[in-house]
Structure formats: C-alpha cells, structure tokens
Design a protein around this motif. Structure first.
Motif, PDB file in Angstrom:
ATOM      1  N   LEU A  65       1.024  -1.247  -0.189  1.00 16.43           N
ATOM      2  CA  LEU A  65       0.071   0.065  -0.022  1.00 16.43           C
ATOM      3  C   LEU A  65       0.938   1.155   0.125  1.00 16.43           C
ATOM      4  N   VAL A  66       1.922   1.336   0.684  1.00 17.83           N
ATOM      5  CA  VAL A  66       2.860   2.439   0.619  1.00 17.83           C
ATOM      6  C   VAL A  66       3.321   2.727  -0.791  1.00 17.83           C
ATOM      7  N   ARG A  67       3.608   1.321  -1.608  1.00 15.04           N
ATOM      8  CA  ARG A  67       4.098   1.631  -3.066  1.00 15.04           C
ATOM      9  C   ARG A  67       3.178   1.806  -4.048  1.00 15.04           C
ATOM     10  N   GLU A  68       1.656   1.492  -3.421  1.00 17.51           N
ATOM     11  CA  GLU A  68       0.422   1.823  -4.180  1.00 17.51           C
ATOM     12  C   GLU A  68      -0.472   2.813  -3.416  1.00 17.51           C
ATOM     13  N   PRO A  69      -0.088   3.982  -3.159  1.00 16.33           N
ATOM     14  CA  PRO A  69      -1.071   4.679  -2.027  1.00 16.33           C
ATOM     15  C   PRO A  69      -2.496   4.846  -2.456  1.00 16.33           C
ATOM     16  N   VAL A  70      -2.843   4.748  -3.816  1.00 18.35           N
ATOM     17  CA  VAL A  70      -4.011   5.141  -4.184  1.00 18.35           C
ATOM     18  C   VAL A  70      -5.007   3.863  -3.425  1.00 18.35           C
ATOM     19  N   ALA A  71      -4.326   2.792  -3.508  1.00 19.77           N
ATOM     20  CA  ALA A  71      -5.061   1.419  -2.850  1.00 19.77           C
ATOM     21  C   ALA A  71      -5.129   1.726  -1.489  1.00 19.77           C
ATOM     22  N   GLY A  72      -4.342   2.384  -0.738  1.00 21.71           N
ATOM     23  CA  GLY A  72      -4.285   2.650   0.501  1.00 21.71           C
ATOM     24  C   GLY A  72      -5.321   3.524   0.880  1.00 21.71           C
ATOM     25  N   ALA A  73      -5.399   4.586   0.117  1.00 19.57           N
ATOM     26  CA  ALA A  73      -6.360   5.787   0.299  1.00 19.57           C
ATOM     27  C   ALA A  73      -7.904   5.110  -0.195  1.00 19.57           C
ATOM     28  N   ILE A 244       5.043   6.398   6.479  1.00 24.58           N
ATOM     29  CA  ILE A 244       5.093   6.855   4.880  1.00 24.58           C
ATOM     30  C   ILE A 244       3.722   6.655   4.453  1.00 24.58           C
ATOM     31  N   LEU A 245       2.889   5.849   4.555  1.00 23.30           N
ATOM     32  CA  LEU A 245       1.363   5.905   4.080  1.00 23.30           C
ATOM     33  C   LEU A 245       0.902   7.085   4.231  1.00 23.30           C
ATOM     34  N   SER A 246       0.913   7.514   5.562  1.00 22.68           N
ATOM     35  CA  SER A 246       0.192   8.886   5.729  1.00 22.68           C
ATOM     36  C   SER A 246       0.894   9.889   4.947  1.00 22.68           C
ATOM     37  N   VAL A 247       2.169   9.776   4.632  1.00 24.77           N
ATOM     38  CA  VAL A 247       2.606  11.074   3.753  1.00 24.77           C
ATOM     39  C   VAL A 247       2.233  10.825   2.160  1.00 24.77           C
ATOM     40  N   ILE A 249      -0.757   9.276   1.304  1.00 26.19           N
ATOM     41  CA  ILE A 249      -2.186   9.825   1.062  1.00 26.19           C
ATOM     42  C   ILE A 249      -2.313  11.377   1.347  1.00 26.19           C
ATOM     43  N   ALA A 250      -1.429  11.793   2.038  1.00 23.99           N
ATOM     44  CA  ALA A 250      -1.687  13.406   2.233  1.00 23.99           C
ATOM     45  C   ALA A 250      -1.117  14.065   0.969  1.00 23.99           C
ATOM     46  N   GLU A 251      -0.219  13.301   0.255  1.00 19.74           N
ATOM     47  CA  GLU A 251       0.224  13.947  -1.219  1.00 19.74           C
ATOM     48  C   GLU A 251      -0.777  13.673  -1.856  1.00 19.74           C
ATOM     49  N   LEU A 252      -1.575  12.609  -2.016  1.00 18.01           N
ATOM     50  CA  LEU A 252      -2.586  12.337  -2.856  1.00 18.01           C
ATOM     51  C   LEU A 252      -3.818  13.524  -2.790  1.00 18.01           C
ATOM     52  N   TRP A 253      -3.989  13.757  -1.661  1.00 16.71           N
ATOM     53  CA  TRP A 253      -4.992  14.958  -1.284  1.00 16.71           C
ATOM     54  C   TRP A 253      -4.651  16.099  -1.380  1.00 16.71           C
ATOM     55  N   GLU A 254      -3.171  16.556  -1.843  1.00 13.26           N
ATOM     56  CA  GLU A 254      -2.658  17.621  -2.062  1.00 13.26           C
ATOM     57  C   GLU A 254      -2.749  18.814  -0.899  1.00 13.26           C
ATOM     58  N   PHE A 255      -2.215  18.197   0.228  1.00 11.64           N
ATOM     59  CA  PHE A 255      -2.036  18.666   1.518  1.00 11.64           C
ATOM     60  C   PHE A 255      -0.610  19.555   1.324  1.00 11.64           C
ATOM     61  N   PRO A 256      -0.414  20.529   2.002  1.00 11.42           N
ATOM     62  CA  PRO A 256       0.720  21.428   1.902  1.00 11.42           C
ATOM     63  C   PRO A 256       1.832  20.779   1.984  1.00 11.42           C
ATOM     64  N   VAL A 257       3.028  21.117   1.294  1.00 11.31           N
ATOM     65  CA  VAL A 257       4.191  20.305   1.364  1.00 11.31           C
ATOM     66  C   VAL A 257       4.715  20.258   2.594  1.00 11.31           C
ATOM     67  N   SER A 258       4.831  21.602   3.510  1.00 11.40           N
ATOM     68  CA  SER A 258       5.121  21.557   4.799  1.00 11.40           C
ATOM     69  C   SER A 258       4.513  20.624   5.605  1.00 11.40           C
ATOM     70  N   VAL A 259       3.249  20.217   5.467  1.00  7.64           N
ATOM     71  CA  VAL A 259       2.546  19.040   6.330  1.00  7.64           C
ATOM     72  C   VAL A 259       3.200  17.714   6.052  1.00  7.64           C
ATOM     73  N   THR A 260       3.117  17.482   4.544  1.00  2.77           N
ATOM     74  CA  THR A 260       3.766  16.043   4.412  1.00  2.77           C
ATOM     75  C   THR A 260       5.177  15.934   4.685  1.00  2.77           C
ATOM     76  N   ARG A 261       5.916  16.873   4.537  1.00  2.66           N
ATOM     77  CA  ARG A 261       7.395  16.779   4.948  1.00  2.66           C
ATOM     78  C   ARG A 261       7.474  16.641   6.528  1.00  2.66           C
ATOM     79  N   ALA A 262       6.760  17.417   7.180  1.00  7.14           N
ATOM     80  CA  ALA A 262       6.728  17.201   8.678  1.00  7.14           C
ATOM     81  C   ALA A 262       6.431  15.681   8.883  1.00  7.14           C
TER      82      ALA A 262
END
Length: 327
Positions: A65-73, A244-247, A249-262
């Motif tokens: 799921l980490v490799r395929e985050p769409v499936a995790g989301a 990693i999966l949280s990151v 999914i957050a990228e898929l949902w277009e969260f701010p880079v500062s959030v995903t990086r944190a």
C-alpha cells in the motif's frame, strides 16, 4: 531486563512499574518514541501473549500500500470536497465572513458544527458574547480565523479516523481519533516556540494517524483470531510503514508540502521545525492517552523524564477534562 524492557514485554506491568520507581534518578533516560509506540500499540490492541503467525503477511501488504497509495487511500473515505475550498479561504488573512458563510452553506453538517461550536459556553464567558448565536457570519466572527481553521480540520478528519470495520478497528478507532486531536492541539501549541507554522502543525497532527488507521484495518482483516501481532519488530515496522503511508495519502489529497514533509521527517536527525513540533505533539499526546486511561500515573518517570516545564504545561492542557476548554 531494564524497567522499559519489562514494560515492553507486554505482561508484568505492576512489576515493571515498581522497577521504574526504584531506578536511580541518574540512570533514567527519556523514553524513545519507539518505546512509547510499542506500549501505545499494545494498549490499543489489548494484545495478549500469543504470537500471531500473520505478522509478515500484514507487513508485506502494508508495504504494498505504501508503493500503491491509491489503494491505501481507498480503504478510508476522502475528506469532503468542500474542505479544501474552505481551507484556501481561511488561509487568506483578509477573508470575508460573508464569503466563508456562503461556502459553508453548501454543507449542512458543517453549518451545524459551526453553530454548535460557537454556542459552547466557553465562548460566551470568554468574549461576553450573546447567549445564543443564530447567525452564521456572527458565529464565524466569534470563532475567528484560527478557530474556524481548527474546527473545519477536525470535522474533515473525524470520519476518516473514527470509521469502523472489524472488531479491532471498532475498539481502537475512538482512541486513535482522541489521540489525533490531542496530537494536533499539542503540535499547534508548541509550534510558535519552534518557529513552525501553528496551523500546519495542527493539520499534520490530524493527518499523521491516517496510515495507522489503514494498518489497523489490515490487521483486522488478516490477524489470527485472538492473537494480534505484537512483537517489537512488527510494531516498529507498522509505525514506520504507516507513517510513510500517511505521507503518500496526504500527497494524494494535495496537502501543503510543509505538512507532508513534517510527517515524513519525524524522528530524523535533520528534521525541520515543523517536524519537531509534530514529533513533540505525538509524544505528549500518546503519553497523555496512556495516563488518562490509567496505563501510567501522571508522575511516572516513563512519562515525566525529559519533559521541560513548558512541555509539561502542554501535557497538562491535553488532559481529558481540559480538552473542552482549550483550542
């Protein structure tokens, strides 16, 4: 075996606690996040002593799921479509209450949440407001820009973290959501002193557990009956992969880079201030949950060692009976 080792062994809590109390002050070191995560996981899962045979299968699926985050989301509902639009409006320092009110009107549940929040007793005593707020623009003005941001973030994430499926998820979902709220609040409170953005820290605190929710759903689906995986190595891998999966999914949902990086940088030596605020929020919130549910007394060395006076003040603000009075 040291006192932390006895705690991590799953059984013998009382003996381990007595060992901790008897340990020389100079020998105590602050608990690591790995140690806290292991105790937090076992408490969430109420794990017994049985060793589940499905550990590797679960880790392999989580890695997929980490490799395929769409499936995790796909295992969790996406945040309401109106939320990103509202968040963009709230990022504007010159936001119009009328514009925000018009956007909110598109979602009846959000309207109800705003009215409910604005009519809580603490706002009337704090701002000497009218006993009842029945105008949306008035509610928005009373809550303020930061109050509205935090309210909408909580509303957006609640169905994600509190969703229910199997028995383990049903039992743990309310606890994970409670810890997520505490983590977000703690990260928000410590962020200014770390030169981090307070609202981004709040969002990161709510988002950081999304991967863990997916992990518990997998455990629900794949574990052996009454034998939840609980080895130290398994728990460490679950939390690492879930982060990693949280990151992702957050990228898929277009969260701010500062959030995903944190979220991604928590625990790294070169972490930026945003990640440091989140890491401290996670530490304080998990310890607070373990104290509030009786796993440890508040003055236990495992809880207190390494926390500064300012951090202890935030820890106190996270207590269950104070959550409704602080934002």
């Amino acid at each position: 075996m040291g006192w932390i080792g006895k705690l991590l062994s799953g059984g013998g809590d009382k003996a381990a606690h007595l060992t901790a109390a008897a340990a020389p002050e100079a020998a105590r070191q602050p608990a690591t996040i790995t140690e806290i995560d292991a105790i937090y996981y076992r408490w969430l899962a109420a794990a017994g002593s049985a060793q589940a045979p499905a550990e590797q299968q679960i880790l392999d699926e989580l890695a997929r799921l980490v490799r395929e985050p769409v499936a995790g989301a796909a295992l969790i509902p996406r945040i309401p479509a109106i939320i990103p639009q509202l968040m963009r409006t709230l990022q504007d320092e010159n936001m119009s209450a009328a514009k925000l009110s018009a956007q909110l009107a598109q979602d009846v549940l959000l309207v109800a949440e705003v009215y409910r929040e604005a009519n809580r007793p603490r706002y009337h005593s704090r701002y000497n407001a009218s006993p009842s707020i029945n105008n949306m623009e008035g509610a928005i003005m009373l809550l303020g820009q930061n109050g509205m941001r935090m309210l909408l973030a909580r509303v957006a994430f609640r169905p994600i973290v509190s969703m229910q499926s199997g028995g383990l998820t049903i039992r743990t979902a309310p606890l994970i959501w409670r810890q997520s709220e505490k983590c977000a609040l703690a990260a928000n409170l410590v962020a200014p002193a770390m030169q981090a953005n307070a609202f981004d820290a709040y969002l990161a605190g709510l988002m950081a557990n999304v991967g863990l929710v997916v992990a518990f759903r997998l455990i629900d689906q794949m574990h052996a009956p009454d034998a939840f995986p609980q080895s130290d190595a398994f728990i460490a891998q679950v939390f690492a992969q879930a982060r990693i999966l949280s990151v992702r999914i957050a990228e898929l949902w277009e969260f701010p880079v500062s959030v995903t990086r944190a979220i991604a940088q928590v625990g790294q030596a070169d972490a930026d201030p945003q990640a440091l605020a989140l890491a401290l929020g996670e530490r304080l919130s998990k310890l607070r949950m373990l104290v509030d549910t009786g796993r440890f007394p508040a003055d236990d060395p495992f809880v207190m060692t390494g926390l500064s006076k300012a951090e202890l003040q935030v820890f106190d603000k996270l207590a269950d009976d104070e959550d409704d009075d602080e934002e």
